[in-house]
Structures are given as C-alpha cells and as structure tokens.
Design an enzyme around this catalytic site. Structure first.
Site, PDB file in Angstrom:
ATOM      1  N   TYR A  46      31.351   2.930  35.053  1.00  8.75           N
ATOM      2  CA  TYR A  46      30.132   2.685  34.889  1.00  8.75           C
ATOM      3  C   TYR A  46      30.255   1.335  33.909  1.00  8.75           C
ATOM      4  O   TYR A  46      31.252   0.762  33.648  1.00  8.75           O
ATOM      5  CB  TYR A  46      29.066   3.718  33.773  1.00  8.75           C
ATOM      6  CG  TYR A  46      29.529   3.988  32.351  1.00  8.75           C
ATOM      7  CD1 TYR A  46      31.118   4.189  32.703  1.00  8.75           C
ATOM      8  CD2 TYR A  46      28.790   3.378  31.897  1.00  8.75           C
ATOM      9  CE1 TYR A  46      31.199   4.689  31.316  1.00  8.75           C
ATOM     10  CE2 TYR A  46      29.548   3.466  30.595  1.00  8.75           C
ATOM     11  CZ  TYR A  46      30.563   4.712  29.838  1.00  8.75           C
ATOM     12  OH  TYR A  46      31.037   4.444  28.798  1.00  8.75           O
ATOM     13  N   LYS A 105      36.707   2.270  32.535  1.00  8.85           N
ATOM     14  CA  LYS A 105      34.830   2.738  31.526  1.00  8.85           C
ATOM     15  C   LYS A 105      34.892   3.881  32.817  1.00  8.85           C
ATOM     16  O   LYS A 105      33.800   3.759  33.433  1.00  8.85           O
ATOM     17  CB  LYS A 105      34.349   1.274  32.296  1.00  8.85           C
ATOM     18  CG  LYS A 105      33.443   1.649  31.008  1.00  8.85           C
ATOM     19  CD  LYS A 105      32.937   0.429  30.717  1.00  8.85           C
ATOM     20  CE  LYS A 105      31.640   0.716  30.137  1.00  8.85           C
ATOM     21  NZ  LYS A 105      31.443   1.632  28.486  1.00  8.85           N
ATOM     22  N   GLU A 137      39.149   4.044  18.796  1.00  8.58           N
ATOM     23  CA  GLU A 137      38.055   3.119  18.832  1.00  8.58           C
ATOM     24  C   GLU A 137      37.123   4.545  19.001  1.00  8.58           C
ATOM     25  O   GLU A 137      37.559   5.426  17.833  1.00  8.58           O
ATOM     26  CB  GLU A 137      38.539   2.918  20.432  1.00  8.58           C
ATOM     27  CG  GLU A 137      38.438   4.357  21.434  1.00  8.58           C
ATOM     28  CD  GLU A 137      38.003   3.593  23.260  1.00  8.58           C
ATOM     29  OE1 GLU A 137      37.366   2.159  23.293  1.00  8.58           O
ATOM     30  OE2 GLU A 137      38.443   3.947  23.564  1.00  8.58           O
ATOM     31  N   LEU A 184      39.205   1.497  26.010  1.00  5.71           N
ATOM     32  CA  LEU A 184      38.354   0.225  26.592  1.00  5.71           C
ATOM     33  C   LEU A 184      38.205  -1.450  25.849  1.00  5.71           C
ATOM     34  O   LEU A 184      38.561  -1.287  24.842  1.00  5.71           O
ATOM     35  CB  LEU A 184      37.162   0.909  26.304  1.00  5.71           C
ATOM     36  CG  LEU A 184      36.173   0.503  27.799  1.00  5.71           C
ATOM     37  CD1 LEU A 184      36.277   0.585  29.026  1.00  5.71           C
ATOM     38  CD2 LEU A 184      35.131   0.032  27.723  1.00  5.71           C
TER      39      LEU A 184
HETATM   40  N1  PDD Z   1      30.438   1.841  25.722  1.00  2.00           N
HETATM   41  N2  PDD Z   1      34.850   2.072  23.380  1.00  2.00           N
HETATM   42  C1  PDD Z   1      34.529   3.343  24.382  1.00  2.00           C
HETATM   43  C2  PDD Z   1      35.531   4.230  24.410  1.00  2.00           C
HETATM   44  C3  PDD Z   1      32.607   2.521  24.929  1.00  2.00           C
HETATM   45  O1  PDD Z   1      32.692   3.354  25.595  1.00  2.00           O
HETATM   46  C4  PDD Z   1      32.786   1.396  24.262  1.00  2.00           C
HETATM   47  C5  PDD Z   1      31.055   0.552  25.401  1.00  2.00           C
HETATM   48  C6  PDD Z   1      33.261   0.596  24.161  1.00  2.00           C
HETATM   49  C7  PDD Z   1      32.483  -0.930  23.446  1.00  2.00           C
HETATM   50  O2  PDD Z   1      32.503  -1.454  24.851  1.00  2.00           O
HETATM   51  P1  PDD Z   1      31.843  -2.846  25.111  1.00  2.00           P
HETATM   52  O3  PDD Z   1      31.838  -3.922  24.197  1.00  2.00           O
HETATM   53  O4  PDD Z   1      32.143  -3.569  26.329  1.00  2.00           O
HETATM   54  O5  PDD Z   1      30.265  -2.283  25.021  1.00  2.00           O
HETATM   55  C8  PDD Z   1      34.100   1.200  24.181  1.00  2.00           C
HETATM   56  C9  PDD Z   1      28.607   1.891  26.518  1.00  2.00           C
HETATM   57  C10 PDD Z   1      28.229   1.121  25.822  1.00  2.00           C
HETATM   58  C11 PDD Z   1      28.376   3.016  26.585  1.00  2.00           C
HETATM   59  O6  PDD Z   1      28.969   4.078  26.694  1.00  2.00           O
HETATM   60  O7  PDD Z   1      27.323   3.255  26.407  1.00  2.00           O
END
Ligand code: PDD
Length: 287
Positions: free
Chosen positions: A33, A149, A182, A207
C-alpha cells in the site's frame, strides 16, 4: 456528501465497496500500500510514493497493475470524487484473487487495486502539532523486510493500540540493542543532547519514509546538518527535542517518551519549524 471508493477499475459507493473473499490481501496480507498526503486537492511527494510503490511491488514479484500516469489519474479522481482538499489518499495493490494456496497463483492473476480518500481538518491537526504528542515504546517484533510497505501490519496494529490505550499517538519500536527503529506508522527523529539532528539510516530494517526523504532535502537547503545514524532509547529520553514524520502526521513534535517529558513537555522550536517548512515544500510541489 457520500464517499466513493475505487475498486478494480470502477468507482462505487464506499459502503458497498468490496473485494473477493479469496483476495490474497485478505487471505495472506499478500499486498502493498501507499498513503499520500493531499494538499489543496493535489498529491504530496507524488513521485517518491510512486517509486516506493513500484519497489514494494517488485520485491514481492507483483506485476504493477498500471503505469504511474494511469495511477495518478485514479488517485486524483478518488480525491476529486470525495471532494477532498486537505486529507489523505490510500492505495492498496494485492496479488489478486485465487483459490487459497500459499504459493503464487499460476498463471498469474490480475492484481487487485483499491483506493479511498478522506478529509483531514488541518486546524485540528495544527493545534495538535502546537501541543505536541506522546509516544510509548514497545519491543521490535517485526520481520526483517520492513523496507517493503506491505499490508501485513499486525505488529504495528498491536503497538499502535498499546499507544492509544496509554494516551499516546505513536509507539516506537526498540530493538534488542536498545536502539529505536521507527514508529508503528512513522519515522523517528531526535535532536540529541549535543544538538545533533538524528534519524536512523535506511540501511536498517525500517521503511524508507517519503516524508523523511523530502524533509532531508528541505533540511539540506536550510543548511541544517543531519546525522543518519541510530539513536538509543536512552539518548531519546535525554534528547532536546523529538519528532516523527509520515504522510499521516507530516512532522509532529513529540513531548514525552514513555511518560518522561521531552523539552519540558512542550513542542520543540526546531520540530515546529521543520513542520512548517515541510508543509510549505509539500504544498508547493504537490501535483
Ligand atoms: N505509514 N514507518 C512506517 C512503519 C510507516 O507505516 C510509515 C507510513 C512511515 C512513514 O512513511 P511516509 O513518510 O512515506 O508516510 C514510516 C502510513 C502513513 C500508514 O501506514 O498509514
């Protein structure tokens, strides 16, 4: 106003949007996703998210269901039909529908593609960012491919629920060495007690956040020095400031870690400035 969802080529009422019970996303979490922040009806950090989506699909050997241009049309149409000006758009791509068998379907089946969008009240989220938010910590229990992801998010779900119960917005995973990896849905940052701005390097099992990437560019432009290296929970607890980044939270100051105040329990000035700079950049470059 009624919401609509995109499901495999059609826009349908949100309440009726469904995928098959043998979708491999449902059966095996065999899918990936992406989440884009939406500013003024446009997609933030669009290319970065497209690139990561293609990479995630590649790592799972799922054939991309369409090219970037077509995908952008789907996402923007999802945003438009839901009348989202400020908010989020979600995309999920799974390996498709096939009788349950762990191995990939042979021959390959078409990927399933769904997209939804919803509005966010930026006045509310800005007020929260002014106050700052709490994080708790949990042991790192995830698999070794957190760079993909995938929709397999159970450890993240459990960690987030634990945070919610503790009145915190986020849970930070801490590995067996005592290092913060994270958040459950965000990347973690601190300004350590020597004043160094730090976040974990992406060689680690985390991620590769797109918000993180854009913020790095903004920081370089501002002449702010960053150290991409891990920090321990102990260092985080003694930090001058802490914050998280992600498409959902953007840049959010952290004011307590496991109940211990950071920056006297107030949102830090650097984190607040970085939030403002990130949002300006994301708005300016959204497509
Ligand atoms: N999550 N680390 C994890 C485990 C995440 O699920 C996310 C983002 C990030 C930050 O990534 P980005 O800056 O590309 O959004 C880091 C999304 C927002 C979610 O699961 O809804």
């Amino acid at each position: 106003m009624s919401r609509v969802a995109y499901v495999n080529g059609r826009f349908v009422p949100h309440g009726e949007a469904a995928v098959h019970i043998e979708d491999r996303g449902f059966q095996f979490a065999d899918g990936v996703y992406e989440v884009w922040a939406v500013f003024g009806g446009a997609l933030a950090d669009a290319e970065g998210h497209f690139e990561r989506l293609e990479r995630s699909l590649g790592e799972l050997s799922i054939t991309p269901p369409m090219g970037r241009a077509a995908l952008a049309v789907v996402l923007k149409e999802t945003v438009r039909r839901n009348r989202v000006r400020e908010g989020l758009v979600y995309l999920q791509v799974t390996r498709g529908v096939a009788p349950r068998d762990h191995a990939f379907p042979k021959p390959e089946v078409p990927a399933s593609v769904i997209s939804t969008a919803h509005s966010i009240d930026r006045a509310l989220t800005e007020a929260r960012a002014e106050r700052g938010a709490a994080v708790i910590t949990v042991p790192e229990t995830r698999w070794a491919r957190c760079d993909i992801k995938t929709v397999g998010l159970l450890p993240n779900v459990l960690a987030k629920q634990q945070a919610r119960k503790a009145g915190a917005v986020e849970a930070w995973f801490v590995d067996e060495l005592g290092l913060v990896t994270e958040g459950a849905s965000s990347n973690a940052w601190i300004i350590d007690k020597s004043g160094a701005l730090r976040t974990r390097d992406t060689q680690a099992n985390i991620l590769r956040g797109i918000t993180r990437e854009t913020l790095l560019k903004v920081m370089a432009r501002e002449g702010l020095k960053l150290e991409e290296r891990p920090f321990s929970l102990e260092e985080a607890k003694e930090a001058k400031e802490a914050f998280i980044t992600g498409a959902g939270t953007l840049v959010l100051p952290i004011v307590s870690i496991d109940g211990r105040p950071v920056n006297g329990g107030e949102a830090g000035p650097v984190a607040k400035r970085l939030r403002r700079l990130y949002i300006e950049e994301a708005r300016r470059t959204a497509i």
